[in-house]
Design an enzyme around this catalytic site. Structure first.
Site, PDB file in Angstrom:
ATOM      1  N   LYS A 196     -21.815  21.697  38.590  1.00 52.23           N
ATOM      2  CA  LYS A 196     -20.580  21.721  37.811  1.00 52.23           C
ATOM      3  C   LYS A 196     -19.657  20.647  38.369  1.00 52.23           C
ATOM      4  O   LYS A 196     -19.281  20.685  39.539  1.00 52.23           O
ATOM      5  CB  LYS A 196     -19.915  23.097  37.894  1.00 52.23           C
ATOM      6  CG  LYS A 196     -18.580  23.131  37.155  1.00 52.23           C
ATOM      7  CD  LYS A 196     -17.983  24.514  37.093  1.00 52.23           C
ATOM      8  CE  LYS A 196     -16.654  24.490  36.358  1.00 52.23           C
ATOM      9  NZ  LYS A 196     -16.060  25.824  36.243  1.00 52.23           N
ATOM     10  N   ARG A 206      -8.649  25.024  29.682  1.00 47.94           N
ATOM     11  CA  ARG A 206      -7.567  25.547  30.525  1.00 47.94           C
ATOM     12  C   ARG A 206      -6.341  25.836  29.684  1.00 47.94           C
ATOM     13  O   ARG A 206      -5.565  26.740  30.003  1.00 47.94           O
ATOM     14  CB  ARG A 206      -7.272  24.564  31.666  1.00 47.94           C
ATOM     15  CG  ARG A 206      -8.455  24.439  32.618  1.00 47.94           C
ATOM     16  CD  ARG A 206      -8.217  23.415  33.715  1.00 47.94           C
ATOM     17  NE  ARG A 206      -9.449  23.153  34.461  1.00 47.94           N
ATOM     18  CZ  ARG A 206      -9.597  22.148  35.319  1.00 47.94           C
ATOM     19  NH1 ARG A 206      -8.589  21.314  35.553  1.00 47.94           N
ATOM     20  NH2 ARG A 206     -10.740  21.980  35.957  1.00 47.94           N
ATOM     21  N   LYS A 218      -9.531  20.453  41.437  1.00 47.61           N
ATOM     22  CA  LYS A 218     -10.687  21.267  41.826  1.00 47.61           C
ATOM     23  C   LYS A 218     -11.748  20.451  42.560  1.00 47.61           C
ATOM     24  O   LYS A 218     -12.897  20.856  42.673  1.00 47.61           O
ATOM     25  CB  LYS A 218     -11.268  21.962  40.587  1.00 47.61           C
ATOM     26  CG  LYS A 218     -10.263  22.894  39.888  1.00 47.61           C
ATOM     27  CD  LYS A 218     -10.895  23.823  38.857  1.00 47.61           C
ATOM     28  CE  LYS A 218      -9.865  24.804  38.276  1.00 47.61           C
ATOM     29  NZ  LYS A 218     -10.483  25.801  37.349  1.00 47.61           N
ATOM     30  N   GLU A 234     -27.810  21.049  45.305  1.00 43.03           N
ATOM     31  CA  GLU A 234     -27.310  22.305  44.738  1.00 43.03           C
ATOM     32  C   GLU A 234     -28.435  23.084  44.047  1.00 43.03           C
ATOM     33  O   GLU A 234     -28.475  24.310  44.098  1.00 43.03           O
ATOM     34  CB  GLU A 234     -26.167  22.027  43.746  1.00 43.03           C
ATOM     35  CG  GLU A 234     -24.887  21.469  44.384  1.00 43.03           C
ATOM     36  CD  GLU A 234     -24.058  22.539  45.107  1.00 43.03           C
ATOM     37  OE1 GLU A 234     -24.456  23.726  45.113  1.00 43.03           O
ATOM     38  OE2 GLU A 234     -23.003  22.182  45.664  1.00 43.03           O
ATOM     39  N   LYS A 249     -22.963  21.119  33.888  1.00 51.70           N
ATOM     40  CA  LYS A 249     -21.731  21.163  33.107  1.00 51.70           C
ATOM     41  C   LYS A 249     -20.814  20.044  33.533  1.00 51.70           C
ATOM     42  O   LYS A 249     -20.620  19.880  34.737  1.00 51.70           O
ATOM     43  CB  LYS A 249     -21.071  22.526  33.367  1.00 51.70           C
ATOM     44  CG  LYS A 249     -19.705  22.704  32.745  1.00 51.70           C
ATOM     45  CD  LYS A 249     -19.140  24.017  33.180  1.00 51.70           C
ATOM     46  CE  LYS A 249     -17.798  24.214  32.501  1.00 51.70           C
ATOM     47  NZ  LYS A 249     -17.113  25.375  32.965  1.00 51.70           N
ATOM     48  N   SER A 275     -15.301  22.250  26.454  1.00 48.53           N
ATOM     49  CA  SER A 275     -14.194  22.214  25.500  1.00 48.53           C
ATOM     50  C   SER A 275     -13.799  20.797  25.093  1.00 48.53           C
ATOM     51  O   SER A 275     -13.484  20.551  23.929  1.00 48.53           O
ATOM     52  CB  SER A 275     -12.994  22.960  26.088  1.00 48.53           C
ATOM     53  OG  SER A 275     -12.616  22.414  27.338  1.00 48.53           O
ATOM     54  N   TYR A 314     -19.466  25.840  21.797  1.00 49.92           N
ATOM     55  CA  TYR A 314     -18.501  26.486  20.900  1.00 49.92           C
ATOM     56  C   TYR A 314     -18.944  26.341  19.445  1.00 49.92           C
ATOM     57  O   TYR A 314     -18.377  26.979  18.573  1.00 49.92           O
ATOM     58  CB  TYR A 314     -17.101  25.889  21.116  1.00 49.92           C
ATOM     59  CG  TYR A 314     -16.629  26.082  22.539  1.00 49.92           C
ATOM     60  CD1 TYR A 314     -16.129  27.310  22.958  1.00 49.92           C
ATOM     61  CD2 TYR A 314     -16.736  25.060  23.485  1.00 49.92           C
ATOM     62  CE1 TYR A 314     -15.743  27.514  24.282  1.00 49.92           C
ATOM     63  CE2 TYR A 314     -16.352  25.247  24.806  1.00 49.92           C
ATOM     64  CZ  TYR A 314     -15.860  26.478  25.197  1.00 49.92           C
ATOM     65  OH  TYR A 314     -15.491  26.682  26.498  1.00 49.92           O
TER      66      TYR A 314
HETATM   67  C1  PBG Z   1     -13.572  28.201  35.239  1.00 46.41           C
HETATM   68  C2  PBG Z   1     -14.294  27.644  34.081  1.00 46.41           C
HETATM   69  C3  PBG Z   1     -13.948  26.465  33.454  1.00 46.41           C
HETATM   70  C4  PBG Z   1     -14.795  26.321  32.364  1.00 46.41           C
HETATM   71  C5  PBG Z   1     -15.677  27.407  32.378  1.00 46.41           C
HETATM   72  N1  PBG Z   1     -15.352  28.221  33.468  1.00 46.41           N
HETATM   73  C6  PBG Z   1     -12.823  25.533  33.707  1.00 46.41           C
HETATM   74  C7  PBG Z   1     -12.676  24.935  35.022  1.00 46.41           C
HETATM   75  O1  PBG Z   1     -13.584  24.928  35.865  1.00 46.41           O
HETATM   76  O2  PBG Z   1     -11.585  24.437  35.279  1.00 46.41           O
HETATM   77  C8  PBG Z   1     -14.723  25.175  31.413  1.00 46.41           C
HETATM   78  C9  PBG Z   1     -15.309  25.378  30.079  1.00 46.41           C
HETATM   79  C10 PBG Z   1     -14.918  24.374  29.062  1.00 46.41           C
HETATM   80  O3  PBG Z   1     -14.188  23.388  29.329  1.00 46.41           O
HETATM   81  O4  PBG Z   1     -15.348  24.547  27.922  1.00 46.41           O
HETATM   82  N2  PBG Z   1     -14.248  28.756  36.257  1.00 46.41           N
END
Ligand code: PBG
Length: 324
Positions: A196, A206, A218, A234, A249, A275, A314
């Site tokens: 990730k 968010r 992050k 990982e 991701k 997203s 989505y």
């Molecule tokens: C948080 C989480 C995130 C997403 C899924 N779980 C956001 C982040 O890590 O800040 C993002 C999903 C998306 O953008 O569609 N643990």
């Protein structure tokens, strides 16, 4: 003369030689839920909704009827329930456990997956517990993992089929596996966010949960977008720690990582079209600049061709209906 075009000459021949096919059964449908009686449109993700529990059950049922086997839940938690140690994340009567029970009661065969991370519950908006040293933030790893285990247990007790740690703390897959097994939830699976990345493509998500970090970023836990070898490290760890499914991701900008993960592991590989990827397609389609259906199916085909066995998107429900 050798003519590759012969294999493209008609729909029938193209169907015979097609290497990658999409199906509704490839998809996991991410759904947002809140503790209100009404459904609310999400400004930062046009076309997506924060569902009431009733709305969630109905939407998940429609997707399931179209052949989508699984949903993953993301809760929008009321501001007054957010705390520095995210206690609400393991409340057995909280929003997510109630949503799981409602979904499993209405659709027993649907695979219900939950997100395990603290950001929706944490007043600091981070996936882990924050210690502040002046302006410096430290995200506490081992203290966070203890809370994640409690959170995973509360989801398992409510009937979740699978938990999905998205927090990127070290050692959390092993710790969650042990906690689940100790409480006789050995049949609850773990889909690990293995690679990730610290990505700007999460911005609209968010917004949907009002879960953006209050300070800092992050980057001390999510991976550097510049790194590929680190993803292998990982992968090896999550396999050894007992993950059932591994994830990359975001998806579209990280197809090389998906391909590499598919080569490296024997486990199923999932990819999350996040997203920001959704929003780029949605906004460019709204005024007809792009053909939404064609772009969505092409982007999903590309993710699958790269090596993903499973795609979180989505567009799951729309794509399933287009593929009918
Ligand atoms: C948080 C989480 C995130 C997403 C899924 N779980 C956001 C982040 O890590 O800040 C993002 C999903 C998306 O953008 O569609 N643990």
């Amino acid at each position: 003369m050798i003519r590759p075009r012969r294999n493209r000459k008609s729909p029938a021949v193209r169907a015979l030689v097609r290497e990658t096919t999409l199906s509704a059964s490839d998809f996991i449908y991410p759904l947002f839920v809140h503790d209100k009686d009404v459904n609310e449109a999400i400004d930062s993700m046009p076309g997506c909704t924060r569902w009431s529990i009733d709305g969630l059950v109905k939407e998940a049922g429609e997707a399931y009827a179209l052949g989508v086997p699984a949903v993953v839940l993301f809760p929008a938690i009321a501001e007054h329930l957010k705390t520095p140690r995210a206690e609400e994340s393991y409340n057995d009567d909280g929003l997510v456990p109630r949503a799981i029970k409602a979904l499993k009661a209405a659709h027993p065969g649907l695979c219900v997956i939950t997100d395990v991370a603290l950001d929706p519950y944490n007043s600091d908006g981070h996936d882990g517990i924050v210690r502040k040293n002046g302006d410096d933030l430290e995200i506490l790893n081992d203290e966070t993992v203890e809370v994640l285990c409690q959170q995973a247990l509360s989801h398992a007790r409510a009937g979740a089929d699978m938990v999905s740690p998205s927090d990127m703390m070290d050692g959390r897959v092993e710790a969650i596996r042990e906690s689940l097994d100790l409480e006789d939830h050995e049949n609850v699976s773990i889909m690990a966010y293995t690679a990730k990345y610290a990505s700007a493509f999460y911005g609209p998500f968010r917004g949907a949960l009002e879960s953006a970090p209050k300070a800092g970023d992050k980057k001390t836990y999510q991976m550097d977008p510049a790194n590929a070898r680190e993803a292998i490290r990982e992968i090896l760890l999550d396999e050894e720690e007992g993950a059932d499914i591994l994830m990359v991701k975001p998806a579209g900008p990280y197809l090389d990582i998906i391909a590499q993960m598919r080569e490296t592991t024997t486990l199923p590989v999932a990819a999350y079209q996040v997203s920001g990827e959704y929003l780029m397609i949605k906004s460019a389609s709204q005024d007809g600049w792009l053909d939404e259906k064609a772009i969505v199916l092409e982007s999903l085909t590309g993710i699958k061709r790269a090596g993903a066995d499973i795609i979180l998107t989505y567009f799951a429900k729309d794509a399933a209906s287009w593929l009918k």
